[in-house]
Design a protein around this motif. Structure first.
Motif, PDB file in Angstrom:
ATOM      1  N   MET A   1      21.251  35.316 -30.030  1.00  0.00           N
ATOM      2  CA  MET A   1      21.572  36.228 -28.933  1.00  0.00           C
ATOM      3  C   MET A   1      20.399  37.159 -28.620  1.00  0.00           C
ATOM      4  SD  MET A   1      25.616  37.188 -29.475  1.00  0.00           S
ATOM      5  CE  MET A   1      25.649  37.504 -31.230  1.00  0.00           C
ATOM      6  N   GLN A   2      19.840  37.775 -29.649  1.00  0.00           N
ATOM      7  CA  GLN A   2      18.762  38.734 -29.420  1.00  0.00           C
ATOM      8  C   GLN A   2      17.475  38.039 -28.997  1.00  0.00           C
ATOM      9  OE1 GLN A   2      19.857  41.563 -29.049  1.00  0.00           O
ATOM     10  NE2 GLN A   2      20.313  42.735 -30.898  1.00  0.00           N
ATOM     11  N   GLY A   3      17.195  36.884 -29.598  1.00  0.00           N
ATOM     12  CA  GLY A   3      15.977  36.166 -29.229  1.00  0.00           C
ATOM     13  C   GLY A   3      15.989  35.731 -27.782  1.00  0.00           C
ATOM     14  N   LEU A   4      17.103  35.173 -27.334  1.00  0.00           N
ATOM     15  CA  LEU A   4      17.195  34.740 -25.937  1.00  0.00           C
ATOM     16  C   LEU A   4      17.153  35.918 -24.984  1.00  0.00           C
ATOM     17  CD1 LEU A   4      19.814  31.910 -26.378  1.00  0.00           C
ATOM     18  CD2 LEU A   4      17.643  31.662 -25.179  1.00  0.00           C
ATOM     19  N   HIS A   5      17.753  37.031 -25.382  1.00  0.00           N
ATOM     20  CA  HIS A   5      17.808  38.171 -24.473  1.00  0.00           C
ATOM     21  C   HIS A   5      16.436  38.836 -24.310  1.00  0.00           C
ATOM     22  CE1 HIS A   5      19.873  41.250 -22.175  1.00  0.00           C
ATOM     23  NE2 HIS A   5      19.178  42.163 -22.829  1.00  0.00           N
ATOM     24  N   PHE A   6      15.726  38.984 -25.415  1.00  0.00           N
ATOM     25  CA  PHE A   6      14.473  39.735 -25.343  1.00  0.00           C
ATOM     26  C   PHE A   6      13.241  38.845 -25.190  1.00  0.00           C
ATOM     27  CE2 PHE A   6      17.291  42.928 -27.043  1.00  0.00           C
ATOM     28  CZ  PHE A   6      16.902  44.055 -26.343  1.00  0.00           C
ATOM     29  N   MET A   7      13.291  37.620 -25.667  1.00  0.00           N
ATOM     30  CA  MET A   7      12.122  36.742 -25.580  1.00  0.00           C
ATOM     31  C   MET A   7      12.302  35.639 -24.542  1.00  0.00           C
ATOM     32  SD  MET A   7      10.426  38.267 -27.915  1.00  0.00           S
ATOM     33  CE  MET A   7       9.033  37.257 -28.347  1.00  0.00           C
ATOM     34  N   LYS A   8      13.509  35.555 -23.980  1.00  0.00           N
ATOM     35  CA  LYS A   8      13.820  34.521 -22.968  1.00  0.00           C
ATOM     36  C   LYS A   8      13.608  33.118 -23.517  1.00  0.00           C
ATOM     37  CE  LYS A   8      14.423  38.030 -20.323  1.00  0.00           C
ATOM     38  NZ  LYS A   8      15.747  38.673 -20.382  1.00  0.00           N
ATOM     39  N   GLU A   9      13.806  32.962 -24.802  1.00  0.00           N
ATOM     40  CA  GLU A   9      13.628  31.663 -25.451  1.00  0.00           C
ATOM     41  C   GLU A   9      14.389  31.674 -26.774  1.00  0.00           C
ATOM     42  OE1 GLU A   9      13.493  28.617 -25.682  1.00  0.00           O
ATOM     43  OE2 GLU A   9      11.472  28.230 -24.964  1.00  0.00           O
ATOM     44  N   VAL A  10      14.844  30.510 -27.190  1.00  0.00           N
ATOM     45  CA  VAL A  10      15.559  30.412 -28.459  1.00  0.00           C
ATOM     46  C   VAL A  10      14.641  30.840 -29.606  1.00  0.00           C
ATOM     47  CG1 VAL A  10      17.121  28.602 -27.677  1.00  0.00           C
ATOM     48  CG2 VAL A  10      14.912  27.979 -28.712  1.00  0.00           C
ATOM     49  N   PRO A  11      15.196  31.428 -30.670  1.00  0.00           N
ATOM     50  CA  PRO A  11      14.339  31.861 -31.788  1.00  0.00           C
ATOM     51  C   PRO A  11      13.890  30.726 -32.691  1.00  0.00           C
ATOM     52  CG  PRO A  11      16.632  32.407 -32.227  1.00  0.00           C
ATOM     53  CD  PRO A  11      16.589  31.874 -30.826  1.00  0.00           C
TER      54      PRO A  11
END
Length: 980
Positions: free
Chosen positions: A594-604
């Motif tokens: 959730m956080q990776g997609l929201h802030f990095m616009k990509e899967v972690p």
């Protein structure tokens, strides 16, 4: 070449090599121009020590990172520890208690300083233990979730989410630990079956016309009841819906409402509703239109009785512990006639009905958890979950095993708001300051208060206060100044929000963030974010999805050198893979998504691998209370880290739980010893380090065969590791090393490299064989290194001069051109023939030293030529002399040991070395005994009564025993037939 000691000593080797690797920076990713490959370690608690789950998790990670390094990639294994808010604060508080001190004897700043002092002195135990396991982590860049750079990322995420409306303060029920005085996560709640009671209560109708009966395991909570619920379809209560009952003890009038939560088939069909103290009741209350701020709270932070907002709890109950209050409430209900007796099967009446109750306990405090209504900070997880759901559906992140996807989707699609605040001093303090509420009349100094047992007020920050969320205190002051106006001076205070004629006092939230909140940022905050910002795709499909175009997405990693959107992060985001226990799929893995997609616009991470649990030998879950916990450090002391690591990899079968089996670990220690002795044999016969990664030229069939077998093993190993089939990968290299190389190849080449009497042989064949054997041993060391790094590095260093350590060597080439079908057929035939002869000799009790004459019964010139060509190996390995028949034999030879390979019959007369009649009698008797046991077991298994009533493990054992006896009878019958 350095001569190897006779004895393999893991302890000395492991200590020496790990210090060498780390001191020389061999774990650091420093391969300019190589493809980056990144894996992040689930950060263990800074208070932790290595347990068997860590051993599994970190072994699997190390296998992958060492393999990637050997494949030439710029491999980085991000390492660090979690500040572990609750656990660490408990450790330091216990130390203070030993000195007759407590946390509140110090200021918050003084206490936090003591925690940092403890961390520096004692907080690195688990990282030292990870080194003992052989973890090749990037220690030079070790991170801590409270270090300055990471804290900066945590605060930025909090502020940004709040600004976007995705993080907010709300009054809801939480898991409250009265022992620790904080909200805790579901993962920190341990549900235990305890013997409890079920009380049946009678609530009188307001008009005095009767009663409605309810039941509860927590009768004290009736002090805060706000309704009685019945099912709308329950005709027994149709006429009562909308009426009120008057609660005993408090006299509070509460309504009878309808809700599907009430099951007409259970008990009376009526349910007491205490929305402030039960999760189900909270939802019922909200459906009934009761706002959270209006729900009654009857407990303080220590789970003692406190006054409700309506002031109806009798004064003599205030301040009582919840369980003492339970006794008092039951006694009053009984005295006033509101307790319905329970009549047992013998007709005897009791105050309550005995029940086994699923009771939640705090896993650290050991006290019963209370659902408690309080103001906390929440993340809008439902909104953040949508891109994370789509990422798995689209394949941007692959979950292995795939069977976990259903569980992931079910949880994510029904996700609840995420409580991220904790009532602790150690942790990331929430960057929010509160001021008094401002309305059209000016400033209102609002104080949220509770009436304590002594009549005093407890002042606290309320949801009514004005929040100012900011990265720094200066930013918060500026925001407050803008809000209240220049006529006021803004002062940060440590008491409660209030105002005077010219000053507004704002107070920073005393809570800290849940450690899962900070660790959710691990895949990118450890890489330098937010100081290093991502460079997004100009037309990122992920961004399109996040913008709500409804198209979904499938991420492309072609842009920016094949590393997705984050070129500025060194191509290390997204991470290549995450290894995790399935038990933290939601607490950590999903939140990173959730956080990776929201802030990095990509899967972690591109792949999420979920492994099972390590269980005790009997299959039970390990726990201290059961006394079945296994200490991995003790196993390392006894068998070596390599043996434990190999056991973990060999037993890991995509999500299945692992049963501890110390005998298997001992077996893998024996495997290491066998490899050690094989290397010593090579040294003593002039076989040393190879000078090329490509296989040497080979003419002899045995050498062409072993080269082909090596290449096939590389291919199988590459496929298994690509599919994250750890057990298959471990078994592949194990079987090749033990069976093909040690048991067969080294035995087959002895006549070539050793002359008569064991004297070293010379000539082209011997030179070729030594070169091939050295090359194959090198390939084994490289392939085995990810699983058993210590012994392989030691042998690599001792077999001859090297340009570099094994840890940074090159992975073998899986060149299909080296495959040789003809050589494979010949040596495979030879191995099968020797194996058949050996098995037959054993079955017929042929003395080990007896040398038999072997001849081929069936006429076949090509096969006979192969027999003669491999005479030396056969004579050595099977203890036979090759005899050529001058004339074809008619019929099967009698009084001989007979074996069949590839449809051709081979015979060895044994009349002179075995008493044939005695042997026939022995075999006949043994066959009869095996068949009797086989048939007896079959009878039990065919009996439905046994299969249905016996314990599952007894039935399974009977099946295994039956299969064993059936196979034994068949084998003995074949042996008898061999006698002719």
């Amino acid at each position: 070449m350095s001569e190897l000691p006779k004895t393999f000593d893991p302890a000395e080797i492991e200590t020496r090599w790990y210090q060498h690797w780390e001191a020389n920076g061999l774990f650091a990713p420093e391969r300019p121009g190589a493809d980056p490959w990144t894996l992040v370690n689930p950060p263990p608690n800074v208070t932790g020590s290595l347990h068997i789950g860590h051993a599994l998790d970190n072994t699997l990670q190390d296998v992958l990172v060492r393999h990637a390094r050997l494949k030439g990639k710029d491999a980085r294994w991000v390492v660090g520890t979690d500040h572990a808010g609750i656990a660490t604060q408990m450790v330091v508080e216990r130390q203070l208690n030993q000195k007759q001190q407590k946390r509140t004897d110090f200021t918050r700043e003084e206490f936090v300083a003591k925690v940092w002092e403890w961390k520096e002195e004692s907080g690195g135990e688990i990282t030292q233990q990870l080194r003992r396991l052989g973890c090749s982590m990037d220690w030079a860049n070790e991170r801590f979730t409270m270090d300055e750079g990471f804290s900066k990322a945590v605060l930025k995420v909090f502020v940004e989410l709040h600004k976007q409306g995705l993080l907010y303060r709300d009054k809801r029920l939480v898991n409250w630990d009265p022992g620790l005085g904080t909200a805790i996560s579901d993962l920190e709640v341990e549900t235990v079956e305890v013997k409890g009671n079920f009380w049946h209560l009678r609530y009188p109708l307001e008009d005095g016309s009767g009663f409605i009966q309810v039941a509860t395991t927590r009768p004290e909570t009736m002090l805060a009841d706000m309704a009685v619920a019945v099912n709308a379809s329950d005709e027994r209560y149709t006429a009562l819906v909308g009426k009120k009952v008057r609660l005993p003890i408090t006299g509070r009038l509460i309504p009878i409402i309808t809700d599907d939560h009430a099951d007409p088939e259970l008990g009376s069909g009526a349910v007491k509703i205490t929305p402030g103290h039960d999760f189900n009741d909270f939802e019922v209350g909200r459906r009934a239109g009761i706002e959270a701020r209006d729900m009654l709270n009857m407990l303080d932070a220590k789970a003692n009785i406190t006054q409700t907002a309506d002031g109806l709890i009798p004064a003599d109950l205030l301040g009582l512990d919840r369980f003492e209050a339970r006794k008092q409430v039951v006694a009053r209900l009984k005295a006033e006639g509101f307790l319905v007796p329970y009549v047992d099967k013998d007709g005897e009446a009791h105050d309550s009905e005995p029940r086994t109750i699923q009771t939640p306990y705090g896993d650290r405090s050991g006290v019963v958890i209370e659902p408690w209504l309080t103001d906390q900070w929440y993340v809008d997880a439902a909104t953040l979950a949508k891109p994370a759901i789509e990422a798995v559906r689209s394949g941007a992140t692959k979950i292995v095993p795939k069977s976990w996807e259903k569980t992931y989707f079910n949880w994510m699609e029904n996700i609840q708001p995420w409580c991220v605040s904790r009532q602790l001093w150690w942790g990331h303090r929430i960057p929010a300051w509160f001021g008094p509420k401002r309305d059209e009349h000016g400033l209102v100094s609002y104080i949220d208060h509770q009436i304590n047992a002594d009549g005093s007020l407890t002042e606290a920050i309320s949801s009514e206060n004005e929040p100012f969320v900011a990265l720094t205190e200066a930013d918060a002051i500026a925001a407050a100044q803008a809000h209240y106006g220049d006529q006021y001076k803004i002062v940060v205070d440590d008491r409660f929000p209030r105002a005077t004629n010219d000053t507004v006092y704002i107070v920073q939230d005393s809570d800290v963030l849940d450690t899962w909140f900070s660790s959710a940022l691990w895949p990118f905050a450890t890489l330098g974010w937010p100081d290093v910002q991502p460079t997004p795709f100009a037309s990122s499909e992920v961004e399109k999805h996040l913008a709500g175009d409804g198209q979904g997405f499938s991420t492309s990693l072609e842009t920016n050198g094949g590393r997705g959107v984050h070129k500025q992060l060194g191509g290390r985001y997204p991470n290549d893979v995450l290894i995790s226990g399935f038990d933290i799929l939601f607490f950590w893995d999903a939140r990173m998504m959730m956080q990776g997609l929201h802030f990095m616009k990509e899967v972690p991470f591109k792949t999420l691998y979920l492994h099972g649990l390590v269980r005790a030998a009997d299959g039970q879950k390990m726990s201290k209370s059961k006394g079945n916990v296994v200490n991995p450090l003790g196993l390392i002391d006894q068998y070596g880290a390599d043996a434990l690591r190999f056991f973990m990899a060999a037993m890991e079968s995509q999500g299945r739980d692992i049963k501890m089996d110390e005998r298997r670990i001992e077996g893998y220690r024996n495997f290491a010893t066998k490899l050690w002795n094989a290397a010593r044999f090579c040294q003593s016969n002039g076989i040393g380090a190879s000078t090329t990664i490509e296989p040497p030229a080979a003419e002899l069939a045995v050498n062409r065969w072993i080269v082909a077998e090596t290449v096939a093993t590389v291919q199988a190993l590459d496929l298994a590791l690509a599919d994250l089939r750890f057990d298959e990968a471990a078994n592949t290299i194990y079987q090749f090393t033990w069976s093909r190389f040690c048991d067969w190849y080294l035995e087959l080449i002895k006549p070539v490299i050793q002359g008569e009497g064991g004297v070293a042989a010379t000539g082209a064949g011997a030179d070729e064989t030594r070169a091939v054997a050295g090359w194959v041993l090198d390939q084994i060391l490289v392939m085995l290194h990810p699983f058993m790094p210590f012994i392989t590095e030691e042998l690599w260093s001792k077999m001859g001069a090297r340009e570099h350590e094994l840890i940074v060597a090159k992975w073998p080439m899986a060149d299909a051109r080296a495959l040789d079908p003809e050589a494979a057929k010949e040596i495979d035939w030879l191995i099968r023939l020797v194996s058949e002869i050996r098995a037959a000799r054993t079955e017929l009790n042929v003395p080990p030293g007896a040398k038999l004459s072997l001849y081929q019964v069936d006429k076949n010139d090509a096969a006979e030529a192969r027999l003669i060509g491999n005479a030396s190996a056969l004579e050595r390995l099977a203890r036979v002399n090759i005899t050529r028949l001058t004339e074809p034999m008619e019929g099967k030879p009698e009084a001989s040991l007979q074996v069949t390979v590839d449809g051709l019959l081979y015979a060895m007369p044994i009349g002179g070395v075995v008493d044939l009649e005695a042997e026939r009698a022995r075999l006949t008797k043994a066959i009869g005994a095996a068949e009797k046991e086989r048939d007896g077991l079959a009878g039990r298994l065919n009996n439905p009564s046994f299969v249905e009533r016996a314990k599952p493990e007894a039935v399974e054992k009977a099946r295994a025993d039956h299969a064993e006896k059936a196979a034994e009878a068949e084998r003995l019958a074949a042996a008898l037939a061999r006698l002719g």
